[in-house]
Design an enzyme around this catalytic site. Structure first.
Site, short mmCIF file in Angstrom:
data_model
loop_
_atom_site.label_atom_id
_atom_site.label_comp_id
_atom_site.label_asym_id
_atom_site.label_seq_id
_atom_site.Cartn_x
_atom_site.Cartn_y
_atom_site.Cartn_z
N LYS A 32 0.83 -1.22 0.00
CA LYS A 32 0.00 0.00 0.00
C LYS A 32 0.85 1.27 0.00
CE LYS A 32 -0.85 0.53 4.98
NZ LYS A 32 -0.39 1.85 5.29
N THR A 33 2.04 1.23 0.62
CA THR A 33 2.90 2.42 0.62
C THR A 33 3.32 2.75 -0.80
OG1 THR A 33 3.72 1.86 2.83
CG2 THR A 33 5.00 3.44 1.57
N ASP A 224 -4.34 7.53 4.95
CA ASP A 224 -3.79 6.19 5.17
C ASP A 224 -4.28 5.66 6.52
OD1 ASP A 224 -2.32 3.90 4.86
OD2 ASP A 224 -0.38 4.81 5.33
N GLU A 225 -4.26 4.34 6.70
CA GLU A 225 -4.69 3.69 7.95
C GLU A 225 -6.09 4.19 8.36
OE1 GLU A 225 -3.04 1.30 9.01
OE2 GLU A 225 -0.92 1.58 8.54
N GLN A 255 -7.05 -4.92 10.32
CA GLN A 255 -5.98 -4.42 11.17
C GLN A 255 -6.42 -3.24 12.03
OE1 GLN A 255 -1.89 -4.51 9.39
NE2 GLN A 255 -2.97 -4.91 7.48
N ARG A 607 3.09 -9.82 10.83
CA ARG A 607 4.38 -9.11 10.92
C ARG A 607 5.51 -10.01 10.43
NH1 ARG A 607 2.57 -5.16 9.90
NH2 ARG A 607 0.65 -6.35 9.77
#
Length: 757
Positions: A32-33, A224-225, A255, A607
């Site tokens: 996504k970044t 974002d997020e 998340q 992770r």
């Protein structure tokens, strides 16, 4: 420019669809970044959009800086003109320009958590309240929750339901504290973190011209997020995007783990209701983890009902099975983890930084740390004492803060008698009371101290005021580094630290020098147009924990799962996989709570890039007692084909009388030789020790009208019948006969009960 060729089809679609509302559902490790970076580059390079018209809100300032540099490498220096940063940093920047419209000075101070708690402690003392009842952390959390829901102190005090909640919690003065807290912040020319967003909403609500100005400036808004936004943040972005409707939100409902901070998962789940013509793009290819880890994570999150359905997949190799490690105690768990890391480092030529140990609560780190030290393994704890939280750093920062904003009460209290200048607590209190009683700015009282504080103390305060005025002249004439260096020397703080020749004193002196180095670095950075001390102080106040972590030591990372969000490691250990620990016993009151814990487990597993370990102990010291532990229910939710039980050290030794749970679903039948997790024979577990699993539809009822003879369900004690209701003052108590736990008397203001009939 061929940057689009580097994207898979969904990523490219997300980058190229720039007009209208867009929601990008980005699975863990789905790049996504890169999508966000290329989307902004595409707007500037291919669409010719002025970078000044692009607003991109990120999770940390560190992430924003990295994205900006990546965009710069694609489109050049124009990228620096995009508005990019966290909600707090971007809107603090706007408030610096517009704050006088809502009655704040442009040089307002931003209070951190310590400042806020100190102020609350002062208010509680002044109101002669019990500080054991009105604990600063609890009060601040309550006020923060109200602000995140845009509830002002006026609305708070006027709401009968809020008042009833406070009375039930034995904290009836909470509204009065909230009022005084806001009043003191305002008089100190200060805002806390929540105020930055709350006051932005007030600014946009009360000044339509200001809102219109920024609506026209930001033609493209990206968040974002998005799953971690609260009501306050959501309303700001919605207002800013109202004219052009070019809003792009990126997130993953799987998340969403910050409900305790006010994050509302409904923002992402219901986004389509606000934008009926919304385009949804799903990024489902995981580039981070092995197939085994991705499949295991999918099997976990699939158990949640409230979610946006997606199927995360990967073309990466299958990789190793997830290792399930059983230890007899938390100390043995630590030993096994440390030994495993030591072996893996040597066998696979890995670095310490390739490993992370994740836990549900900070208290779990003790046994792990002891084991790592014995193996001489270097580690760091994320979330420990930050550099900027050290006393000597906060002391110098307070001098700088008070120079820039001389009504900052918390900064004043910190420095007025440090180094010692003969001004005791009594004199300090007289100054603060004088400012409060005469409704005067603190600085006015300080400058005229002898009118309020005769004698030697008044003279000392006069000298202090003269020193601060000299500092203010320096701040106006010099850049941040020159001004800070002068303040450090002339305040006597540097001399005080230099004269302490102990090892601790030397460390403190070196820490202050390191702060001055950081200010010099800030001034020398060409990207920082404003080199003033005020600008530097704002930047430091807005640093998040992730931004502050500049430790380059090769070390194993220890942190809570919440802190691990957005990070990745080759090998990850998730320790303490036990009932009441993970999921936390505090998060089993409702299905929503349990689903948040499951999302937290999903974050922990994703992770890991190459290898994942899940560990649990049969006994653990908690609250000063040795407790028998039961394996977490989440272990049963992992696809059994993804797990193998480890035989490491003594991990599989049985401990007499320890709890054990029946094998993972299908384990013994589907995979020969799978040891599974054994359950303690039913006859040896007293009914009182059984853990009740709340009904799927469990939701606490309003118990204001609860009566005898009614049937109820409690999340821990199960089903029961109300025997009687008693009232003592403001408290209502219910005596309930439970099916397996016998008779219990519960305080209804705290008990969570579902009324069945």
């Amino acid at each position: 420019m061929d940057y689009l060729k580097e994207l898979n089809p969904p990523q490219r679609e997300a980058v190229e669809h720039t007009e209208g509302p867009v929601m990008i559902i980005a699975g863990a490790g789905s790049g996504k970044t890169r999508v966000l970076t290329y989307r902004i580059a595409h707007l500037i390079y291919a669409r010719g959009i002025d970078p000044f018209q692009i607003l991109s809100l990120t999770f940390t300032n560190k992430a924003a800086a990295e994205m900006k540099h990546r965009i710069e490498s694609l489109v050049g220096l124009d990228a620096r003109n995009t508005w990019m940063g966290t909600f707090h940093s971007v809107f603090a920047k706007i408030l610096r320009v517009e704050s006088e419209k809502i009655g704040y000075p442009s040089n307002f101070t931003i209070y951190d958590t310590d400042d806020s708690k100190s102020l609350i402690r002062t208010i509680v003392k002044e109101m002669r309240l019990d500080d054991k009842v009105y604990k600063p952390g609890v009060v601040l959390s309550r006020i923060s929750g109200a602000k995140n829901r845009l509830i002002s102190w006026q609305a708070y005090q006027a709401d009968p339901f809020v008042k009833a909640d406070d009375e039930a919690a034995m904290k009836p003065k909470m509204g009065d504290i909230y009022q005084r807290y806001q009043d003191r912040l305002f008089k100190a020319g200060a805002m806390d973190f929540d105020d930055l967003l709350f006051n932005t909403n007030v600014l946009f609500r009360d000044h339509i011209d200001v809102l219109n100005k920024y609506q026209q400036r930001f033609k493209y808004v990206m968040v974002d997020e998005f799953q971690d936004t609260n009501l306050s943040q959501y309303l700001i972005t919605k207002k800013l995007a109202a004219v052009h409707q070019n809003i792009c939100v990126v997130g993953d409902d799987a998340q969403s783990i910050y409900a305790f901070r006010g994050a509302d998962i409904q923002n992402i789940l219901n986004f389509e209701k606000d934008y009926p013509d919304l385009m949804v793009v799903k990024l489902e290819q995981n580039y981070r983890s092995t197939k085994t880890i991705v499949e295991a994570a999918n099997s976990i999150i699939d158990k949640n009902k409230a979610q946006l359905k997606k199927t995360v997949w990967t073309s990466n190799p299958d990789g190793d099975l997830i290792e399930l490690i059983k230890a007899t105690s938390d100390n043995e768990e630590g030993r096994i983890v440390a030994t495993t890391i030591f072996e893996e480092k040597n066998n696979k030529k890995l670095n310490n930084s390739d490993f992370a140990i994740l836990y549900r609560t900070n208290s779990q780190s003790r046994a792990i740390e002891e084991a790592l030290r014995k193996m001489n393994l270097t580690y760091k704890i994320v979330g420990g004492l930050s550099f900027y939280q050290r006393k000597e750093i906060k002391d110098l920062m307070a001098y700088m803060r008070f120079t820039v904003n001389p009504v900052d009460e918390e900064a004043f209290k910190r420095i007025i008698n440090y180094p010692k200048r003969g001004i005791g607590d009594t004199s300090l209190e007289k100054i603060l009371v004088a400012a409060y009683d005469h409704d005067m700015p603190l600085w006015d009282v300080v400058q005229n101290a002898q009118n309020f504080l005769p004698g030697r103390a008044g003279s000392s305060v006069d000298d202090f005021a003269t020193m601060i005025k000299a500092f203010q002249i320096e701040v106006e004439r010099k850049d941040a580094y020159e001004a800070a260096n002068s303040i450090a020397k002339q305040s006597g703080l540097l001399r005080e630290l230099y004269e302490d020749k102990t090892i601790e004193g030397l460390n403190r002196y070196e820490n202050v020098q390191e702060l001055l180095n950081a200010i010099k670095e800030y001034v020398d950075n060409e990207e920082n147009e404003d080199k003033s001390l005020g600008a530097f102080l704002q930047e430091i106040a807005l640093l998040t924990d992730n931004d502050r972590d500049k430790d380059t030591t090769d070390a194993i990372t220890l942190m809570t799962i919440h802190s691990s969000k957005g990070l990745e490691f080759k090998q990850v250990f998730v320790v303490g996989m036990e009932e009441d620990l993970f999921p936390s016993q505090m998060m089993m009151q409702s299905r929503e709570d349990l689903e948040e814990e499951r999302r937290l487990f999903y974050v922990a597993t994703t992770r890991a890039m190459e290898k994942l370990y899940l560990t649990y102990a049969l006994t653990r010291y908690r609250f000063g007692r040795l407790l028998n532990c039961e394996p977490s229910r989440f272990l049963e939710e992992v696809d059994p084909s993804c797990i193998k039980v480890s035989k490491k050290l003594s991990a599989t030794r049985e401990m007499p009388g320890a709890f054990r749970r029946e094998g993972l679903p299908g384990s013994s039948a589907e995979r020969p030789g799978f040891v599974g997790i054994k359950k303690k024979p039913e006859s040896r577990v007293p009914a009182q020790m059984k853990i009740h699993t709340p009904s799927p539809d469990f939701k606490p009822s309003n118990t204001n009208n609860l009566q005898a003879e009614q049937l109820v369900e409690h999340p821990k004690f199960g089903f029961g019948k109300v025997q009687k209701i008693e009232v003592e003052g403001l408290n209502r108590k219910a005596t309930i006969q439970f099916e397996h736990f016998g008779e219990k008397t519960l305080l209804l203001s705290f008990a969570k009960l579902r009324i069945i009939d």
